[in-house]
Scaffold this motif. Structure first.
Motif, PDB file in Angstrom:
ATOM      1  N   VAL A  54       0.776  -1.358  -0.114  1.00 17.23           N
ATOM      2  CA  VAL A  54      -0.082   0.043   0.093  1.00 17.23           C
ATOM      3  C   VAL A  54       0.768   1.135  -0.048  1.00 17.23           C
ATOM      4  CG1 VAL A  54      -1.643   1.508   1.352  1.00 17.23           C
ATOM      5  CG2 VAL A  54      -2.116  -1.337   1.249  1.00 17.23           C
ATOM      6  N   MET A  55       2.099   1.203   0.698  1.00 13.78           N
ATOM      7  CA  MET A  55       2.895   2.582   0.622  1.00 13.78           C
ATOM      8  C   MET A  55       3.468   2.613  -0.597  1.00 13.78           C
ATOM      9  SD  MET A  55       4.115   4.801   2.259  1.00 13.78           S
ATOM     10  CE  MET A  55       3.395   4.326   4.192  1.00 13.78           C
ATOM     11  N   GLU A  56       3.833   1.680  -1.426  1.00 13.60           N
ATOM     12  CA  GLU A  56       4.121   1.850  -2.583  1.00 13.60           C
ATOM     13  C   GLU A  56       3.161   2.653  -3.656  1.00 13.60           C
ATOM     14  OE1 GLU A  56       7.130  -1.440  -4.541  1.00 13.60           O
ATOM     15  OE2 GLU A  56       5.688  -2.403  -3.086  1.00 13.60           O
ATOM     16  N   VAL A  57       1.901   2.068  -3.433  1.00 11.27           N
ATOM     17  CA  VAL A  57       0.767   2.886  -3.995  1.00 11.27           C
ATOM     18  C   VAL A  57       0.708   4.221  -3.807  1.00 11.27           C
ATOM     19  CG1 VAL A  57      -1.590   2.542  -4.758  1.00 11.27           C
ATOM     20  CG2 VAL A  57      -0.390   0.587  -4.362  1.00 11.27           C
ATOM     21  N   VAL A  58       0.702   4.595  -2.600  1.00  5.28           N
ATOM     22  CA  VAL A  58       0.546   5.716  -1.918  1.00  5.28           C
ATOM     23  C   VAL A  58       1.613   6.722  -2.584  1.00  5.28           C
ATOM     24  CG1 VAL A  58       0.592   7.213   0.131  1.00  5.28           C
ATOM     25  CG2 VAL A  58      -0.743   5.297  -0.046  1.00  5.28           C
ATOM     26  N   LEU A  59       2.742   6.355  -2.420  1.00  6.36           N
ATOM     27  CA  LEU A  59       3.996   7.107  -2.780  1.00  6.36           C
ATOM     28  C   LEU A  59       4.059   7.410  -4.304  1.00  6.36           C
ATOM     29  CD1 LEU A  59       6.887   5.663  -0.739  1.00  6.36           C
ATOM     30  CD2 LEU A  59       5.610   7.858  -0.131  1.00  6.36           C
TER      31      LEU A  59
END
Length: 486
Positions: A372-377
């Protein structure tokens, strides 16, 4: 009631803050329309399951709405110039609110699309008048601030849409996302009915002259051209490109656009002044703006599907994740404006498109192991790039024409913006179908998403090259230079 409203308006108009009262009464409508343009993105997976329909069918809930707004904006803008903005704005908010109620009661996907079209007509009547009402309300020299705030309200509506939609759907189901429009619409209708001054009445002869000035033929041909092109893009894969319906839509689209261009060049009162496209910077700015809005729809449509079908994330969390893009745009837009004031419009535009291209390349690598963090960034990088591009590019387009034509230019930019959005939705679904080969499995979704984002990367690179051409074509390299009045 009519005289009471006139008396209230007369008393309030003596106060210095009266223009801001008008401003907030009309921008509530703008906020509502923009919330509704993004709130459905997170609802697509739910609607697909509810109506047991594939993505290429469900996308018409968004496409039909944007298509109608795009098709009628030039017509609404011209009619409002001739007949008065209050009637069209108030009627538009009322129609949008009624359309919201009807959509909330939709028994089938087909009825939902039809009711969304009703909303689109109301939305077009709102969007075609807000900027002009605000410009007419504030005196010269004091219009920059309110017109700039409208951009923030649009972005705020875009931010609120996914997050609000996710929370409402999780708590009360998808129908609740349309009920939220009702109180906002009623407030806007009541306030604008009282606060907006009625148009100056004209004699019958003058009204007949106004009617003669409106290019009805151009409006009909424009609607036919836009509609047939989007129908072809959206359904050509299912129909078959060389099938009867496909060839029919292709013929109508080609004939419609050719006929529209001929009509606008030959009439004394064109719906769209095509002579503006003789300016290379104006043309490049609008083409790249169109491409940028296509690009903005790619993650808006695909990532909710990816997060639901591949990563199995809840709808409420999908809404929060998708709001990152809009937040990044709000933060980066003022910064890009400051940079553009110091260094010109071209280089921030190129930097923004480059960041967006990099983000699209990263999105093409998303898979089952993507956090999810990769998607957010990545969404944050993409939103930052779009924000850095939009503001300088808009200024470059407006400053490439004489100041006497900035109103017309703004209306044309709004039309191109919405045409880019609706084209982006249809193109995204088409490319996804091609890339996934019709597979509904998680693997099929990953393959389709990779294919679409790689095409998006190619479009972003093409836009970068176009802006670079514009830099080289500007006299003395001053890409931001204003063209004086003739």
């Amino acid at each position: 009631m009519k005289h009471w409203g006139k008396n209230v308006r007369g008393r309030l108009s003596s106060y210095s803050w009266y223009p801001w009262l008008v401003f907030f009464s009309v921008t509530t409508g703008t906020f509502m329309v923009n919330v509704d343009s993004s709130i459905l993105n997170v609802a697509l997976p739910v609607l697909g399951k509810t109506f047991e329909a594939p993505p290429h069918m469900v996308q018409w809930v968004i496409t039909g709405y944007l298509l109608v707004i795009t098709s009628i904006l030039p017509v609404i803008g011209r009619l409002s110039d001739l007949k008065g903005r209050k009637y069209f704005f108030v009627s538009g908010v009322g129609l949008f609110t009624i359309g919201s109620v009807l959509t909330a009661f939709s028994p089938t996907l087909l009825w939902m699309v039809l009711f969304r079209i009703v909303q689109g007509v109301g939305g077009g009547m709102i969007m075609g008048n807000v900027m002009s009402i605000v410009a007419d309300t504030f005196p010269r020299g004091k219009r920059g601030r309110p017109l700039g705030i409208i951009g923030s309200i649009v972005a705020a509506g875009t931010i609120a849409g996914p997050a609000l939609g996710g929370m409402l759907i999780a708590a009360w189901g998808w129908r609740s996302i349309f009920w939220i429009n009702v109180p906002i619409g009623l407030i806007s209708v009541a306030a604008s009915s009282i606060l907006l001054a009625p148009p100056i009445r004209k004699g019958e002869a003058a009204e007949e002259g106004d009617a003669a000035q409106f290019d009805f033929i151009g409006g009909v041909v424009f609607f036919a051209a836009v509609t047939s092109l989007l129908l072809l893009i959206s359904n050509g894969y299912q129909w078959g490109w060389m099938s009867g319906p496909g060839l029919l839509m292709l013929g109508i689209a080609a004939g419609g656009w050719g006929g529209f261009i001929w009509r606008e060049w030959s009439t004394d009162n064109p719906l769209i002044d095509l002579s503006l496209f003789g300016n290379l910077r104006f043309t490049i700015g609008n083409i790249t703006g169109f491409l940028s809005f296509i690009l903005m729809m790619l993650p808006s449509i695909l990532l909710p599907l990816f997060l639901d079908h591949v990563r199995h994330i809840s709808i409420s969390n999908i809404g929060l994740i998708m709001s990152v893009q809009a937040i990044a745009i709000i933060i980066s837009s003022p910064l890009s404006g400051w940079v553009a004031d110091r260094y010109g419009n071209a280089w921030p535009s190129i930097a923004g498109l480059s960041a967006a291209a990099a983000a699209l390349g990263l999105m093409s690598r998303f898979g089952g192991g993507t956090s999810v963090m990769e998607v957010v960034l990545t969404l944050g990088l993409f939103g930052t790039g779009m924000g850095f591009f939009q503001s300088p590019n808009n200024v470059a387009v407006l400053e490439s024409v004489p100041s006497s034509k900035t109103g017309l230019t703004g209306s044309l930019m709004a039309t191109i913006r919405n045409f880019g959005r609706v084209t982006g939705v249809s193109l995204t679904v088409l490319l996804f179908q091609v890339g996934s080969a019709g597979q509904s499995s998680a693997a099929g979704y990953r393959e389709g998403i990779t294919f679409v984002f790689l095409i998006g990367l190619a479009i972003a690179v093409a836009a970068i090259l176009l802006v670079t051409v514009g830099v080289g074509s500007a006299a003395g390299g001053r890409y931001q230079r204003e063209v004086p009045d003739a």
